[in-house]
Write a protein that holds these residues in place. Structure first.
Motif, mmCIF file in Angstrom:
data_model
loop_
_atom_site.group_PDB
_atom_site.id
_atom_site.type_symbol
_atom_site.label_atom_id
_atom_site.label_comp_id
_atom_site.label_asym_id
_atom_site.label_seq_id
_atom_site.Cartn_x
_atom_site.Cartn_y
_atom_site.Cartn_z
ATOM 1 N N VAL A 1 -20.478 14.236 6.077
ATOM 2 C CA VAL A 1 -21.567 15.207 6.214
ATOM 3 C C VAL A 1 -21.857 15.861 4.869
ATOM 4 N N LYS A 2 -20.823 16.197 4.126
ATOM 5 C CA LYS A 2 -20.990 16.814 2.804
ATOM 6 C C LYS A 2 -21.691 15.856 1.834
ATOM 7 N N ARG A 3 -21.302 14.596 1.849
ATOM 8 C CA ARG A 3 -21.938 13.601 0.966
ATOM 9 C C ARG A 3 -23.403 13.408 1.320
ATOM 10 N N ILE A 4 -23.713 13.380 2.608
ATOM 11 C CA ILE A 4 -25.108 13.211 3.024
ATOM 12 C C ILE A 4 -25.951 14.361 2.489
ATOM 13 N N LYS A 5 -25.479 15.572 2.659
ATOM 14 C CA LYS A 5 -26.226 16.735 2.174
ATOM 15 C C LYS A 5 -26.443 16.659 0.671
ATOM 16 N N LYS A 6 -25.411 16.227 -0.055
ATOM 17 C CA LYS A 6 -25.526 16.103 -1.517
ATOM 18 C C LYS A 6 -26.545 15.041 -1.887
ATOM 19 N N MET B 1 -27.614 4.695 1.585
ATOM 20 C CA MET B 1 -27.530 5.511 0.383
ATOM 21 C C MET B 1 -26.398 5.057 -0.537
ATOM 22 N N ARG B 2 -26.458 5.546 -1.768
ATOM 23 C CA ARG B 2 -25.370 5.362 -2.731
ATOM 24 C C ARG B 2 -24.923 6.745 -3.154
ATOM 25 N N SER B 3 -23.738 7.133 -2.715
ATOM 26 C CA SER B 3 -23.286 8.499 -2.977
ATOM 27 C C SER B 3 -22.454 8.641 -4.246
ATOM 28 N N ASN B 4 -21.950 7.524 -4.812
ATOM 29 C CA ASN B 4 -21.190 7.667 -6.051
ATOM 30 C C ASN B 4 -21.926 6.996 -7.204
ATOM 31 N N ASN B 5 -21.534 7.318 -8.419
ATOM 32 C CA ASN B 5 -22.253 6.833 -9.592
ATOM 33 C C ASN B 5 -21.579 5.672 -10.303
ATOM 34 N N ALA C 1 -19.459 -4.073 -10.965
ATOM 35 C CA ALA C 1 -19.086 -3.246 -9.816
ATOM 36 C C ALA C 1 -19.210 -4.032 -8.519
ATOM 37 N N ALA C 2 -18.215 -3.907 -7.677
ATOM 38 C CA ALA C 2 -18.255 -4.483 -6.333
ATOM 39 C C ALA C 2 -18.839 -3.422 -5.402
ATOM 40 N N VAL C 3 -19.250 -3.865 -4.223
ATOM 41 C CA VAL C 3 -19.847 -2.940 -3.267
ATOM 42 C C VAL C 3 -19.001 -2.890 -1.995
ATOM 43 N N GLY C 4 -18.871 -1.701 -1.446
ATOM 44 C CA GLY C 4 -18.254 -1.496 -0.146
ATOM 45 C C GLY C 4 -19.271 -0.814 0.747
ATOM 46 N N VAL C 5 -19.488 -1.343 1.933
ATOM 47 C CA VAL C 5 -20.458 -0.773 2.862
ATOM 48 C C VAL C 5 -19.688 0.077 3.865
ATOM 49 N N GLU C 6 -20.008 1.371 3.908
ATOM 50 C CA GLU C 6 -19.254 2.310 4.744
ATOM 51 C C GLU C 6 -20.157 3.012 5.757
ATOM 52 N N PRO C 7 -19.934 2.764 7.049
ATOM 53 C CA PRO C 7 -20.692 3.506 8.062
ATOM 54 C C PRO C 7 -20.159 4.941 8.145
ATOM 55 N N TYR C 8 -21.063 5.886 8.250
ATOM 56 C CA TYR C 8 -20.668 7.289 8.301
ATOM 57 C C TYR C 8 -20.580 7.790 9.736
ATOM 58 N N SER D 1 -32.606 31.260 2.587
ATOM 59 C CA SER D 1 -32.338 30.429 1.405
ATOM 60 C C SER D 1 -31.415 29.284 1.774
ATOM 61 N N TYR D 2 -30.398 29.563 2.585
ATOM 62 C CA TYR D 2 -29.466 28.517 2.997
ATOM 63 C C TYR D 2 -30.196 27.451 3.808
ATOM 64 N N LYS D 3 -31.022 27.878 4.760
ATOM 65 C CA LYS D 3 -31.742 26.920 5.602
ATOM 66 C C LYS D 3 -32.698 26.078 4.770
ATOM 67 N N ALA D 4 -33.313 26.669 3.747
ATOM 68 C CA ALA D 4 -34.265 25.936 2.931
ATOM 69 C C ALA D 4 -33.586 24.847 2.106
ATOM 70 N N THR D 5 -32.337 25.069 1.708
ATOM 71 C CA THR D 5 -31.669 24.078 0.870
ATOM 72 C C THR D 5 -30.861 23.078 1.681
ATOM 73 N N SER D 6 -30.615 23.342 2.951
ATOM 74 C CA SER D 6 -29.866 22.374 3.739
ATOM 75 C C SER D 6 -30.840 21.332 4.277
ATOM 76 N N GLN D 7 -30.556 20.073 4.034
ATOM 77 C CA GLN D 7 -31.436 18.984 4.417
ATOM 78 C C GLN D 7 -31.128 18.519 5.835
ATOM 79 N N VAL D 8 -32.123 17.959 6.474
ATOM 80 C CA VAL D 8 -31.963 17.432 7.814
ATOM 81 C C VAL D 8 -32.434 15.982 7.795
ATOM 82 N N LEU D 9 -31.748 15.165 8.556
ATOM 83 C CA LEU D 9 -32.140 13.762 8.650
ATOM 84 C C LEU D 9 -33.390 13.630 9.510
#
Length: 183
Positions: A125-130, A37-41, A110-117, A16-24
């Motif tokens: 890593v947590k934000r990417i998975k979300k 991506m846009r991780s915040n709303n 809204a202004a934009v900030g471009v952030e390399p991960y 179940s864990y493997k099925a819900t964890s995404q891979v790039l």
């Protein structure tokens, strides 16, 4: 019987864990892949216009991401809203990278900030998975509309040239070693 039940529960939990964890995803051989991506709303009703130097990629809505495959090497990624923010990137072939467009409070919109991960940053890593779990793939790459954006591109390149050589330049870097593991 108890042992078998315990083993089945462990196997179920693991699968179940493997099925819900995404891979790039992995790029096509010889290419580089960039997740944007846009991780915040914040600024949810506003689309951020995204570019690779003088190439318009598309307008990214809140709650979405897209995947951009490109040639390896030097790139200048930037996004526009009330402002423009830049990331200088050095991409390697067969590698996957992530850039987040973070909405921030602006003067009028809204202004934009471009952030390399970075793969070593646990928050990233947590934000990417979300994002991969909850957001939609917008598939917005629109290079054919670049001509419509020529004026905006010219102004952005002028702004970039003005700030790139300043000692306290706020231009971020996406280094070749900031790649993420992929499938």
């Amino acid at each position: 019987m108890k042992k078998i039940t315990t083993i089945l529960l462990i196997v179920f939990a693991f699968t179940s864990y493997k099925a819900t964890s995404q891979v790039l995803e992995k790029p096509t051989e010889g290419k580089s892949l960039v997740y944007i991506m846009r991780s915040n709303n914040l600024g949810a009703g506003l689309n951020f216009r995204v570019y690779d130097k003088d190439k318009f990629l598309g307008a990214l809505p809140s709650g979405a991401y897209f995947i951009y495959e490109c040639d390896p090497g030097e790139h200048l990624f930037w996004a526009a809203s009330e402002n423009r923010d830049f990331v200088e990137a050095n991409l390697e072939a067969n590698k996957t990278y992530v850039i987040d467009l973070r909405a921030k409070m602006g003067m009028f919109i809204a202004a934009v900030g471009v952030e390399p991960y970075e793969p070593t940053n646990k928050k990233h890593v947590k934000r990417i998975k979300k994002v991969l779990r909850k957001h939609i793939n917008a598939n917005v790459v629109n290079a054919d509309k670049t001509e419509e954006k020529e004026d905006n591109i010219a102004k952005a390149m002028e702004a970039y040239d003005r700030i790139k050589d300043k000692e306290n330049s706020k231009i971020k870097k996406l280094l070749s070693n900031m790649n993420f593991e992929n499938k």
